[in-house]
Design an enzyme around this catalytic site. Structure first.
Site, PDB file in Angstrom:
ATOM      1  N   THR A   1       0.297   0.154   2.288  1.00  0.00           N
ATOM      2  CA  THR A   1       1.860   0.131   2.110  1.00  0.00           C
ATOM      3  C   THR A   1       2.324   1.737   2.120  1.00  0.00           C
ATOM      4  O   THR A   1       3.201   1.837   2.982  1.00  0.00           O
ATOM      5  CB  THR A   1       2.254  -0.364   0.315  1.00  0.00           C
ATOM      6  OG1 THR A   1       1.489  -1.681   0.457  1.00  0.00           O
ATOM      7  CG2 THR A   1       3.677  -0.308   0.304  1.00  0.00           C
TER       8      THR A   1
ATOM      9  N   GLU B   1       1.686  15.054  -5.141  1.00  0.00           N
ATOM     10  CA  GLU B   1       3.167  14.669  -5.695  1.00  0.00           C
ATOM     11  C   GLU B   1       3.530  13.257  -5.751  1.00  0.00           C
ATOM     12  O   GLU B   1       3.951  12.813  -6.718  1.00  0.00           O
ATOM     13  CB  GLU B   1       4.383  15.409  -4.846  1.00  0.00           C
ATOM     14  CG  GLU B   1       5.440  15.164  -5.431  1.00  0.00           C
ATOM     15  CD  GLU B   1       5.692  15.965  -6.744  1.00  0.00           C
ATOM     16  OE1 GLU B   1       5.850  15.370  -7.738  1.00  0.00           O
ATOM     17  OE2 GLU B   1       5.814  17.136  -6.690  1.00  0.00           O
TER      18      GLU B   1
ATOM     19  N   VAL C   1       2.119  10.695  -9.169  1.00  0.00           N
ATOM     20  CA  VAL C   1       2.892  10.531 -10.421  1.00  0.00           C
ATOM     21  C   VAL C   1       4.376  10.214 -10.023  1.00  0.00           C
ATOM     22  O   VAL C   1       5.146  11.263  -9.569  1.00  0.00           O
ATOM     23  CB  VAL C   1       2.561  11.774 -11.143  1.00  0.00           C
ATOM     24  CG1 VAL C   1       3.263  11.574 -12.476  1.00  0.00           C
ATOM     25  CG2 VAL C   1       1.208  12.138 -11.168  1.00  0.00           C
TER      26      VAL C   1
ATOM     27  N   ILE D   1       9.997  10.847  -7.319  1.00  0.00           N
ATOM     28  CA  ILE D   1      10.117  12.035  -8.342  1.00  0.00           C
ATOM     29  C   ILE D   1       9.548  13.243  -8.135  1.00  0.00           C
ATOM     30  O   ILE D   1       8.143  12.983  -8.267  1.00  0.00           O
ATOM     31  CB  ILE D   1      10.063  11.522  -9.851  1.00  0.00           C
ATOM     32  CG1 ILE D   1      11.140  10.318  -9.990  1.00  0.00           C
ATOM     33  CG2 ILE D   1      10.893  12.671 -10.838  1.00  0.00           C
ATOM     34  CD1 ILE D   1      11.159   9.616 -11.432  1.00  0.00           C
TER      35      ILE D   1
ATOM     36  N   LYS E   1      -1.465   9.011 -14.879  1.00  0.00           N
ATOM     37  CA  LYS E   1      -0.268   9.788 -14.573  1.00  0.00           C
ATOM     38  C   LYS E   1      -0.117  10.681 -15.686  1.00  0.00           C
ATOM     39  O   LYS E   1       0.238  11.943 -15.244  1.00  0.00           O
ATOM     40  CB  LYS E   1       0.984   8.848 -14.443  1.00  0.00           C
ATOM     41  CG  LYS E   1       0.834   8.092 -13.028  1.00  0.00           C
ATOM     42  CD  LYS E   1       2.155   7.046 -12.941  1.00  0.00           C
ATOM     43  CE  LYS E   1       1.723   6.107 -11.682  1.00  0.00           C
ATOM     44  NZ  LYS E   1       2.639   4.998 -11.609  1.00  0.00           N
TER      45      LYS E   1
HETATM   46  N1  HSE Z   1       1.659   0.320  -9.850  1.00  0.00           N
HETATM   47  C1  HSE Z   1       2.531   1.522  -9.750  1.00  0.00           C
HETATM   48  C2  HSE Z   1       3.798   1.314 -10.646  1.00  0.00           C
HETATM   49  C3  HSE Z   1       2.627   2.129  -8.388  1.00  0.00           C
HETATM   50  O1  HSE Z   1       3.922   0.248 -10.802  1.00  0.00           O
HETATM   51  O2  HSE Z   1       4.538   2.410 -10.979  1.00  0.00           O
HETATM   52  C4  HSE Z   1       3.227   3.633  -8.445  1.00  0.00           C
HETATM   53  O3  HSE Z   1       2.119   4.498  -9.141  1.00  0.00           O
END
Ligand code: HSE
Length: 429
Positions: A13, A128, A131, A135, A204
């Site tokens: 993706t 970047e 996380v 953003i 994160k």
């Molecule tokens: N699975 C993660 C989310 C994707 O839903 O935020 C991005 O890290």
């Protein structure tokens, strides 16, 4: 250097979105920085998948062809997971190449080793896209806040969970229906328990906290709770009391130590994070000179994440042109930070007791709360049929985690109380 060659490993993706971005907008690097950058080769275990979509593109099945290629200066790792991706990054760093990744799970698990390796080799490991998708929060923490002392970082950093909670509260969907929608939209991890169990948020926030506080924080030591047990009744009661449920990732500097947590919390409806809906992410920082600041944007999905991967590439083009390194973070991956003890964290709580419907139940609950020194703010009971269990919702004053947990255990052991009773924390700031 007039052109920087990029090797892309992984064409899922995010990898596919990054490829499309480079096709559409890659020329902007030349016009903005005076240096061209382009994807020279792609490594993908199923080369036919890429060649079918982009005939003529050089595709190899083995990433080592790219890490061994001296003409490639930057490896973009978008494989995901903690297996092959680790080998890719390590191999690229060992070969003296800069690396860009969006792999939060791998960095949370082995970042101390990989960041140390990058420093030793004099190359950059940038992340970047790992996380909060689009953003630019790593840039904020590493660069914008470089001359601030960070008091706290509070965020909604998992798009899937936020999407589910939003759809449950606004669309009256069940948890399973809302998760199905998030999966169909492509936000969810391959293993969605990472999203809804809080693991992805823990990856994160441990990275954000490490860079904000200057040393390594192990995500496996955090207090982590997910959203799987939240019911429609709890959401409805929270709303009537002026709150919305959010999965909050939090890192605070607390009495000289970092307190880092992930849990679903009741957020007051007038708090900036309460307005963050759907798959959107938001991070609120508090620091001594910048003051409070909120950063909001798309936290999941191919295109937003690819945008952040490209911003890392832009920074690297500057770094490659400059004489010195541009790594401005006051971060030492070898310095392990010890967390503030989770039992001593203080919160207000929302208890949900599932109880038999008979005299003496309130007394059993309130006595045990009092025995644990917990002060009740309000009590609300909901029942429609006296032969069925009832829901007893109790909001209480601030207390340490250890006492809240003990009170819950004591109450669950009392006759007439369902052991699935639970509590949530209330955001107070
Ligand atoms: N699975 C993660 C989310 C994707 O839903 O935020 C991005 O890290």
């Amino acid at each position: 250097m007039e052109r920087v060659n990029v090797g892309l490993v992984g064409f899922g993706t995010v990898g596919g979105a990054f490829y499309r971005l480079m096709q559409a907008n890659g020329g902007l690097f030349q016009s903005k920085f005076g240096v061209a950058a382009g994807i020279t080769a792609v490594a993908e275990k199923d080369p036919g998948k890429v060649q079918a979509a982009f005939p003529g593109q050089k595709v190899v099945p083995d990433y080592r062809t790219l890490t061994a290629d001296p003409s490639i200066a930057v490896i973009v790792e978008l494989v995901g997971g903690t297996g092959v991706a680790y080998e890719v990054i390590r191999g690229a760093l060992e070969a003296g190449k800069h690396v860009i990744t969006a792999n939060k799970a791998l960095l949370a698990l082995r970042g101390d080793e990989l960041f140390t390796m990058a420093r030793k080799r004099g190359v950059e490991l940038r992340f970047e896209g790992a996380v909060c998708g689009a953003i630019p929060i790593i840039k904020v923490v590493r660069e914008s806040l470089v001359a601030n002392r960070v008091a706290s970082i509070l965020g909604i950093v998992n798009g899937t969970s936020n999407y589910i909670l939003t759809r449950m509260s606004e669309g009256s969907l069940s948890f399973a229906e809302a998760l199905g929608e998030a999966q169909a939209a492509g936000f969810a991890e391959a293993d969605p328990t990472l999203d809804v169990g809080g693991g992805d948020s823990a990856h994160k926030i441990s990275l954000l906290a490490s860079f904000a506080f200057g040393g390594w924080i192990d995500y496996r030591e955090l207090l982590v709770e997910g959203i799987t047990g939240i019911t429609a009744g709890e959401i409805e009661f929270a709303s009537s009391a002026g709150f919305v449920f959010k999965l909050l990732a939090s890192a605070r500097w607390n009495e000289g130590r970092p307190a880092v947590t992930v849990f679903p919390a009741l957020v007051p409806k007038d708090h900036p994070l309460s307005f963050v809906r759907g798959e959107m992410n938001a991070v609120m920082t508090r620091s001594d000179f910048m003051g409070p600041a909120v950063f909001i944007g798309k936290g999941a999905g191919g295109d937003p994440t690819a945008s952040s991967v490209a911003s890392d590439l832009g920074d690297l083009l500057l770094a490659i042109q400059a004489t010195g390194r541009r790594d401005t973070a006051r971060f030492d991956p070898a310095r392990k930070l010890e967390l503030f003890p989770r039992d001593q964290l203080e919160h207000r709580y929302f208890f949900h007791f599932i109880t038999a419907n008979r005299p003496g139940i309130w007394a059993a609950v309130t006595t045990r709360l009092a025995d644990n020194g917990i002060n009740i703010e309000s009590v609300h009971q909901k029942w429609e049929d006296r032969s069925l269990p009832s829901d007893l919702y109790v909001l209480v004053d601030e207390a340490p985690e250890a006492r809240a947990r003990q009170a819950l255990a004591d109450i669950c052991a009392a006759p007439g109380i369902d052991p699935h009773s639970r509590y949530y924390r209330i955001l107070a700031e």
